[in-house]
Design a protein around this motif. Structure first.
Motif, short mmCIF file in Angstrom:
data_model
loop_
_atom_site.label_atom_id
_atom_site.label_comp_id
_atom_site.label_asym_id
_atom_site.label_seq_id
_atom_site.Cartn_x
_atom_site.Cartn_y
_atom_site.Cartn_z
N ASN A 1 -86.11 -15.36 -45.01
CA ASN A 1 -87.45 -15.04 -45.27
C ASN A 1 -88.32 -14.70 -44.23
O ASN A 1 -89.38 -14.84 -44.38
N GLN A 2 -87.68 -14.12 -43.25
CA GLN A 2 -88.80 -13.75 -42.05
C GLN A 2 -89.09 -12.29 -42.27
O GLN A 2 -88.28 -11.61 -42.80
N VAL A 3 -90.26 -12.12 -41.68
CA VAL A 3 -90.99 -10.83 -41.97
C VAL A 3 -90.45 -10.11 -40.68
O VAL A 3 -90.39 -10.29 -39.51
#
Length: 137
Positions: free
Chosen positions: A8-10
């Protein structure tokens, strides 16, 4: 060893490869179409004259190439449609002059053939265009 997953990293970087591809395709399209827009459909070399007069923009301009192709007001016309095209152009002003720009290597027969068709369509005023040639001093 334990692997850690980064789910879930941007994403902080912008991928410009698709943008670059689109820009290059547009550039190629413009490079191909621009020369077609700048010149009429038929290339002609007008004969030279030392007493040439300037042309009027209210005329019907006809280009006849050395191969016999005819272009009326910048649109190439098939031989079968010349008469009907001239009738539609002359319907509003039947005495409108027709300026014939024939290539210097065009067959005389091609010019006469066009003049005959234009006369059948109702044309009565014709002019032959030439390039102005400077007098030697």
């Amino acid at each position: 060893m334990v692997r850690q997953r980064k789910r879930n990293q941007v994403m902080s970087e912008i991928n410009i490869t698709p943008f670059t591809d689109v820009i290059l395709v547009l550039l190629i399209i413009f490079m191909i179409t621009t020369p077609m827009l700048l010149q009429p459909g038929i290339k002609i070399n007008l004969p030279k004259s030392q007493t040439a007069e300037h042309e009027d923009t209210a005329n019907i301009e006809v280009l006849i190439s050395k191969e016999g192709y005819v272009s009326i007001n910048g649109k190439q016309i098939n031989d079968t449609l010349i008469e009907s095209t001239m009738q539609s152009l002359l319907s509003a002003t039947p005495d409108k002059p027709i300026v014939i720009k024939g290539d210097k290597d065009v067959k005389y027969e091609s010019v006469i053939k066009f003049v005959d068709m234009a006369k059948r369509a109702g044309a009565s005023r014709f002019a032959l265009a030439v390039d102005f040639e400077k007098k030697p001093q």
